[in-house]
Design a protein around this motif. Structure first.
Motif, PDB file in Angstrom:
ATOM      1  N   LEU A  76       6.124  -2.749  -4.096  1.00 38.82           N
ATOM      2  CA  LEU A  76       5.453  -3.098  -5.131  1.00 38.82           C
ATOM      3  C   LEU A  76       3.944  -2.884  -4.845  1.00 38.82           C
ATOM      4  O   LEU A  76       3.080  -2.262  -5.863  1.00 38.82           O
ATOM      5  CB  LEU A  76       5.941  -4.267  -5.888  1.00 38.82           C
ATOM      6  N   THR A  77       3.462  -3.524  -3.879  1.00 39.80           N
ATOM      7  CA  THR A  77       2.254  -3.658  -3.814  1.00 39.80           C
ATOM      8  C   THR A  77       1.594  -2.126  -3.216  1.00 39.80           C
ATOM      9  O   THR A  77       0.535  -1.655  -3.802  1.00 39.80           O
ATOM     10  CB  THR A  77       1.778  -4.391  -2.423  1.00 39.80           C
ATOM     11  N   ASP A  78       2.399  -1.306  -2.501  1.00 38.87           N
ATOM     12  CA  ASP A  78       1.838  -0.175  -2.248  1.00 38.87           C
ATOM     13  C   ASP A  78       1.988   0.855  -3.521  1.00 38.87           C
ATOM     14  O   ASP A  78       1.163   1.461  -3.554  1.00 38.87           O
ATOM     15  CB  ASP A  78       3.088   0.529  -1.291  1.00 38.87           C
ATOM     16  N   LEU A  79       2.948   0.619  -4.253  1.00 31.79           N
ATOM     17  CA  LEU A  79       2.921   1.561  -5.594  1.00 31.79           C
ATOM     18  C   LEU A  79       1.939   1.204  -6.390  1.00 31.79           C
ATOM     19  O   LEU A  79       1.161   1.775  -7.116  1.00 31.79           O
ATOM     20  CB  LEU A  79       4.396   1.254  -6.259  1.00 31.79           C
ATOM     21  N   ALA A  80       1.520  -0.250  -6.472  1.00 29.69           N
ATOM     22  CA  ALA A  80       0.308  -0.384  -7.557  1.00 29.69           C
ATOM     23  C   ALA A  80      -0.937   0.072  -6.709  1.00 29.69           C
ATOM     24  O   ALA A  80      -1.784   0.509  -7.376  1.00 29.69           O
ATOM     25  CB  ALA A  80       0.272  -1.847  -7.495  1.00 29.69           C
ATOM     26  N   GLU A  81      -1.125  -0.081  -5.369  1.00 29.49           N
ATOM     27  CA  GLU A  81      -2.474   0.411  -4.857  1.00 29.49           C
ATOM     28  C   GLU A  81      -2.565   2.031  -4.815  1.00 29.49           C
ATOM     29  O   GLU A  81      -3.541   2.488  -5.072  1.00 29.49           O
ATOM     30  CB  GLU A  81      -2.525   0.094  -3.288  1.00 29.49           C
ATOM     31  N   LYS A  82      -1.386   2.902  -4.909  1.00 33.68           N
ATOM     32  CA  LYS A  82      -1.217   4.190  -5.388  1.00 33.68           C
ATOM     33  C   LYS A  82      -1.380   4.649  -6.780  1.00 33.68           C
ATOM     34  O   LYS A  82      -1.487   5.815  -7.197  1.00 33.68           O
ATOM     35  CB  LYS A  82      -0.039   4.753  -4.652  1.00 33.68           C
ATOM     36  N   GLU A  83      -1.744   3.558  -7.568  1.00 36.22           N
ATOM     37  CA  GLU A  83      -1.943   3.759  -9.003  1.00 36.22           C
ATOM     38  C   GLU A  83      -0.506   4.481  -9.548  1.00 36.22           C
ATOM     39  O   GLU A  83      -0.510   5.275 -10.384  1.00 36.22           O
ATOM     40  CB  GLU A  83      -2.873   4.486  -9.483  1.00 36.22           C
ATOM     41  N   ILE A  84       0.593   4.119  -9.065  1.00 37.49           N
ATOM     42  CA  ILE A  84       1.936   4.730  -9.600  1.00 37.49           C
ATOM     43  C   ILE A  84       2.432   3.611 -10.783  1.00 37.49           C
ATOM     44  O   ILE A  84       2.878   3.980 -11.557  1.00 37.49           O
ATOM     45  CB  ILE A  84       2.932   4.572  -8.498  1.00 37.49           C
ATOM     46  N   ILE A  85       2.266   2.285 -10.542  1.00 36.91           N
ATOM     47  CA  ILE A  85       2.688   1.188 -11.536  1.00 36.91           C
ATOM     48  C   ILE A  85       1.338   0.068 -11.520  1.00 36.91           C
ATOM     49  O   ILE A  85       0.554   0.347 -10.897  1.00 36.91           O
ATOM     50  CB  ILE A  85       4.094   0.374 -10.869  1.00 36.91           C
ATOM     51  N   SER A  86       1.647  -0.504 -12.731  1.00 32.07           N
ATOM     52  CA  SER A  86       0.549  -1.707 -12.928  1.00 32.07           C
ATOM     53  C   SER A  86       1.126  -2.734 -13.451  1.00 32.07           C
ATOM     54  O   SER A  86       2.332  -2.678 -14.099  1.00 32.07           O
ATOM     55  CB  SER A  86      -0.652  -1.027 -13.705  1.00 32.07           C
ATOM     56  N   ASP A  87       0.537  -3.767 -13.229  1.00 37.58           N
ATOM     57  CA  ASP A  87       1.003  -5.211 -13.805  1.00 37.58           C
ATOM     58  C   ASP A  87       0.726  -5.472 -15.229  1.00 37.58           C
ATOM     59  O   ASP A  87      -0.516  -5.426 -15.457  1.00 37.58           O
ATOM     60  CB  ASP A  87       0.571  -6.489 -12.798  1.00 37.58           C
ATOM     61  N   VAL A  88       1.754  -5.338 -16.124  1.00 33.59           N
ATOM     62  CA  VAL A  88       1.323  -5.447 -17.330  1.00 33.59           C
ATOM     63  C   VAL A  88       1.381  -6.997 -17.960  1.00 33.59           C
ATOM     64  O   VAL A  88       1.269  -7.208 -19.223  1.00 33.59           O
ATOM     65  CB  VAL A  88       2.119  -4.764 -18.385  1.00 33.59           C
ATOM     66  N   ARG A  89       1.849  -7.959 -17.168  1.00 33.18           N
ATOM     67  CA  ARG A  89       2.149  -9.205 -17.720  1.00 33.18           C
ATOM     68  C   ARG A  89       0.772  -9.867 -18.320  1.00 33.18           C
ATOM     69  O   ARG A  89       0.938 -10.512 -19.311  1.00 33.18           O
ATOM     70  CB  ARG A  89       2.391 -10.006 -16.426  1.00 33.18           C
TER      71      ARG A  89
END
Length: 192
Positions: A76-89
């Motif tokens: 999850l950290t890797d996907l967030a750093e690659k701008e594939i996902i973002s935390d919407v909470r």
């Protein structure tokens, strides 16, 4: 463990039996993801917490929560750093964020941008002879708009790259900045 992720709207994913290919238009990167990571990526709907995703995956693969917790957290950290996902909470609670529409904006490619490190940049629109000075944050937004993005995506991008900024201020500033540049002809709307 309570973070909730969503795949960014600008990301394109092509699914295959053995995994998927993810295209990130902002960085023009194509990334191959294996089947397990693809399964986890499909669960990111912005509603399930990280804890719930880990529990579901552990149950599906017959593994203990603890045995896969670290691996999924790293993914999850890797996907967030690659701008594939973002935390919407956190963004859903910010006043003004949910009211932002999904209109996409892009830079007017006739506008020249002269970067003035470390102060930001100067934009010049030859069609109107308009000049706009932008600070370093404005430059980040300008560069992000090389590809079409909506205001929500810009806010999410800034929240990813700028640390310690108040979320409600980012929402207000993005809305004001985009509208100002659009009305002066520096940005255009993208017809979908």
């Amino acid at each position: 463990m309570n973070a909730r992720y969503v795949v960014r709207k600008s990301v394109a994913i092509e699914y295959f039996e053995e995994g998927s290919l993810v295209f990130i238009p902002e960085t023009k990167r194509l990334i191959r993801i294996n089947r397990t990571a693809t399964d986890i990526l499909r669960r990111m709907d912005g509603k399930q917490t990280t804890r719930r995703i880990i529990q579901d995956v552990a149950s599906f693969y017959g593994a203990s929560f603890d045995s896969i917790c670290q691996d999924i957290s790293r993914l999850l950290t890797d996907l967030a750093e690659k701008e594939i996902i973002s935390d919407v909470r956190h963004l859903g609670r910010v006043r003004g964020y949910n009211a932002m529409d999904d209109v996409k904006f892009i830079v007017n490619h006739d506008v020249s941008c002269r970067i003035e490190d470390p102060d930001g940049a100067i934009l010049f629109n030859p069609e109107t002879d308009a000049v706009q000075v932008v600070n370093p944050t404005g430059l980040v937004i300008w560069q992000a708009l090389e590809s079409p993005r909506g205001k929500r995506e810009i806010v999410e991008h800034l929240m990813d790259v700028c640390e310690g900024v108040p979320e409600d201020q980012v929402v207000r500033d993005v809305d004001e900045f985009v509208e100002k540049l659009k009305s002066a002809g520096f940005l255009g709307e993208v017809a979908e």
